[in-house]
Write an enzyme that holds these catalytic residues in place. Structure first.
Site, PDB file in Angstrom:
ATOM      1  N   ARG A 150       1.062  -1.193   0.040  1.00 38.62           N
ATOM      2  CA  ARG A 150       0.067  -0.075  -0.074  1.00 38.62           C
ATOM      3  C   ARG A 150       0.750   1.272  -0.103  1.00 38.62           C
ATOM      4  NH1 ARG A 150      -4.800  -0.740   1.820  1.00 38.62           N
ATOM      5  NH2 ARG A 150      -4.221  -1.659   3.933  1.00 38.62           N
ATOM      6  N   TYR A 151       1.918   1.277   0.826  1.00 40.50           N
ATOM      7  CA  TYR A 151       2.938   2.297   0.960  1.00 40.50           C
ATOM      8  C   TYR A 151       4.219   2.195   0.008  1.00 40.50           C
ATOM      9  CZ  TYR A 151      -0.092   2.843   4.961  1.00 40.50           C
ATOM     10  OH  TYR A 151      -0.984   2.842   5.876  1.00 40.50           O
ATOM     11  N   ARG A 160       7.262   0.254   1.701  1.00 35.99           N
ATOM     12  CA  ARG A 160       7.278  -0.999   2.533  1.00 35.99           C
ATOM     13  C   ARG A 160       6.153  -1.851   2.243  1.00 35.99           C
ATOM     14  NH1 ARG A 160       5.518   3.672   4.380  1.00 35.99           N
ATOM     15  NH2 ARG A 160       4.125   3.995   6.142  1.00 35.99           N
ATOM     16  N   CYS A 196      -2.922 -18.491  14.295  1.00 32.71           N
ATOM     17  CA  CYS A 196      -2.197 -17.791  15.398  1.00 32.71           C
ATOM     18  C   CYS A 196      -2.740 -18.782  16.772  1.00 32.71           C
ATOM     19  CB  CYS A 196      -2.989 -16.671  15.846  1.00 32.71           C
ATOM     20  SG  CYS A 196      -2.920 -15.243  14.520  1.00 32.71           S
ATOM     21  N   CYS A 224      -8.005 -13.415  18.390  1.00 33.47           N
ATOM     22  CA  CYS A 224      -8.771 -12.233  19.123  1.00 33.47           C
ATOM     23  C   CYS A 224     -10.036 -11.722  18.141  1.00 33.47           C
ATOM     24  CB  CYS A 224      -7.678 -10.964  18.797  1.00 33.47           C
ATOM     25  SG  CYS A 224      -5.803 -11.618  19.325  1.00 33.47           S
ATOM     26  N   CYS A 263     -10.028  -9.064  15.361  1.00 29.39           N
ATOM     27  CA  CYS A 263      -8.782  -9.451  14.457  1.00 29.39           C
ATOM     28  C   CYS A 263      -9.403  -8.673  13.129  1.00 29.39           C
ATOM     29  CB  CYS A 263      -8.594 -10.695  14.253  1.00 29.39           C
ATOM     30  SG  CYS A 263      -7.146 -10.707  13.162  1.00 29.39           S
ATOM     31  N   ARG A 308      -7.756  -9.199  10.435  1.00 29.10           N
ATOM     32  CA  ARG A 308      -7.676 -10.245   9.558  1.00 29.10           C
ATOM     33  C   ARG A 308      -8.577 -11.545   9.557  1.00 29.10           C
ATOM     34  NH1 ARG A 308      -2.405  -8.417   9.519  1.00 29.10           N
ATOM     35  NH2 ARG A 308      -2.287  -6.443   8.514  1.00 29.10           N
ATOM     36  N   ASP A 334     -10.297  -1.455  13.729  1.00 32.42           N
ATOM     37  CA  ASP A 334     -11.093  -1.555  12.457  1.00 32.42           C
ATOM     38  C   ASP A 334     -12.456  -1.873  12.114  1.00 32.42           C
ATOM     39  OD1 ASP A 334      -8.528  -0.462  11.166  1.00 32.42           O
ATOM     40  OD2 ASP A 334      -7.589  -2.410  11.233  1.00 32.42           O
ATOM     41  N   ASP A 366      -6.680   3.607  10.555  1.00 28.40           N
ATOM     42  CA  ASP A 366      -6.422   3.309   9.280  1.00 28.40           C
ATOM     43  C   ASP A 366      -7.818   3.306   8.403  1.00 28.40           C
ATOM     44  OD1 ASP A 366      -5.254   2.108   7.299  1.00 28.40           O
ATOM     45  OD2 ASP A 366      -4.355   0.313   8.297  1.00 28.40           O
ATOM     46  N   LYS A 420      -3.074   4.854   6.871  1.00 30.64           N
ATOM     47  CA  LYS A 420      -2.952   5.094   8.137  1.00 30.64           C
ATOM     48  C   LYS A 420      -3.030   6.683   8.278  1.00 30.64           C
ATOM     49  CE  LYS A 420      -0.582   1.282  10.168  1.00 30.64           C
ATOM     50  NZ  LYS A 420      -0.462   0.360   9.050  1.00 30.64           N
TER      51      LYS A 420
END
Ligand SMILES: *Cc1c(COP(=O)(O)O)cnc(C)c1O
Ligand code: SF4
Length: 388
Positions: A128-129, A132, A141, A145, A148, A150, A310, A347, A354
């Protein structure tokens, strides 16, 4: 250097987790408990496992037993030992045990709110940037959570499988894209892989000449700290400059065990930054955030980001208003060490990226002076800032 004892023997066990082990895993030895593979194998996943430990509320019970395809539940025995067994509204428990609100879609919510899939030149890479990339190397995981970002990806059927072909394509993309100087290896949680797999990956990334640095995003030092073995840390230190972004939620996660895990990383020369998602009823309180940031600094973790949650589908019960994050920062800046103050980041949905929100201290201008309110809320300060 001192000769290490057998690893497990030298890993911290707090009184709290020792009592928990004796009560709920009576056949497990201290050595089992300190073995991260034992922790992975004994994750609590089913309503029945959880009901044996927690007094489930009717809501939790309903959410755990509803049929159909849902975002999975998984809690390592170690992390379960940190959760309150009777209070369903306690902080960490709310982040781990599902409730029916998860199935409610509210205004503006999406399964991929950051449009990551659209910014993905090859599977697993989000670019996106300009300089990076995010490299999603796993969808698994040790714990899931509930908030999450994702959740559309993580916890799939092929848990812990490795898609080497996809890794190769990701590495090839980074190697072929000269503008990328920073790669954030994330997922899922990259540290679920064996030392050998991680070594394979890091070696290839490290060999890319235009990459200045590698970051690993992980929650494992807090949810399965036993993974941070001396051997893993010895391996990681070969890939400097290597940074770790630690996903931390609440001071209850900071225990003798997680302190030891962070200390091992820090001793391997790895700078650790924190990322905390602001969550209603979990940590949306200036005193909790301040305490968390202070405790992190004590274990050599530098506060980095406080993140607005998010708008993932079913997250309304977790999301605070954006103003809340700004208020919390206003109660930190000036009142405590600057090192303890993270950036508050939102974000933008749809892949805008962000942005950072800061408390407004500028009241206006008087000719060549800026008019300023200080951190205590006192007005009338001036800074000479000539217009011409
Ligand atoms: C957050 C993020 C990064 C890293 O952002 P920093 O502000 O540099 O920490 C990189 N790529 C994507 C897609 C991200 O969402
Ligand atoms: S550890 Fe990170 S990737 Fe894994 S479930 Fe939690 S928020 Fe999602």
């Amino acid at each position: 250097m001192t000769q290490p004892e057998p690893q497990s023997a030298q890993f911290a066990i707090s009184d709290r987790s020792r009592q928990f082990r004796r009560a709920f895993f009576p056949s497990a030895s201290a050595e089992d408990w300190c073995d991260w593979r034992w922790q992975l194998r004994h994750r609590l996943r089913k309503a029945g496992d959880l009901a044996g430990i927690f007094e489930l509320s009717p809501d939790e019970h309903q959410a755990l037993t509803r049929p159909g395809c849902v975002f999975p539940v998984s809690i390592t025995p170690y992390y379960a030992s940190l959760l309150d067994r009777s209070d369903p509204l306690s902080a960490l428990r709310r982040t781990m045990l599902p409730v029916p609100e998860e199935l409610v879609a509210s205004h503006g919510e999406m399964s991929d709110p950051l449009a990551e899939d659209r910014h993905s030149p090859v599977p697993g890479i989000v670019h996106r940037y300009p300089d990076r990339v995010l490299f999603l190397v796993t969808d698994s995981c040790p714990v899931y959570c509930r908030y999450c970002t994702r959740s559309r990806l993580v916890g799939g059927k092929a848990e812990f499988d490795i898609n080497l072909e996809q890794w190769r394509r990701g590495i090839d993309y980074i190697a072929a894209t000269g503008s990328v100087r920073d790669v954030l290896v994330s997922g899922g949680d990259p540290l679920i892989y064996s030392d050998e797999r991680l070594d394979w990956l890091l070696q290839r990334l490290h060999a890319i000449p235009h990459l200045d640095m590698i970051r690993i995003g992980t929650k494992i030092p807090l949810v399965m700290p036993q993974r941070l073995t001396p051997a893993l840390c010895e391996m990681l230190r070969r890939y400097h400059p290597l940074y770790v972004s630690l996903h931390v939620t609440h001071p209850d996660e900071l225990t003798p065990e997680s302190a030891q895990a962070c200390e091992r990383l820090a001793d391997a020369g790895i700078p650790i930054g924190s990322q905390t998602v602001l969550l209603k009823g979990v940590n949306d309180d200036p005193d909790i955030v301040r305490r968390l940031m202070h405790e992190l600094l004590k274990i050599r973790v530098r506060p980095y980001y406080l993140l607005q949650c998010d708008p993932i589908t079913g997250s309304a019960h977790f999301r605070t208003r954006v103003d809340r994050g700004v208020e919390i920062i206003a109660q930190l800046r000036g009142h405590t060490s600057g090192y303890a103050v993270p950036h508050f980041i939102v974000d933008t949905p749809d892949g805008g990226g962000k942005f950072s929100l800061v408390p407004d201290h500028i009241d206006g201008r008087d000719g060549d002076d800026l008019l300023i309110t200080n951190y205590e809320g006192r007005t009338g300060f001036r800074y000479p800032d000539p217009v011409g």
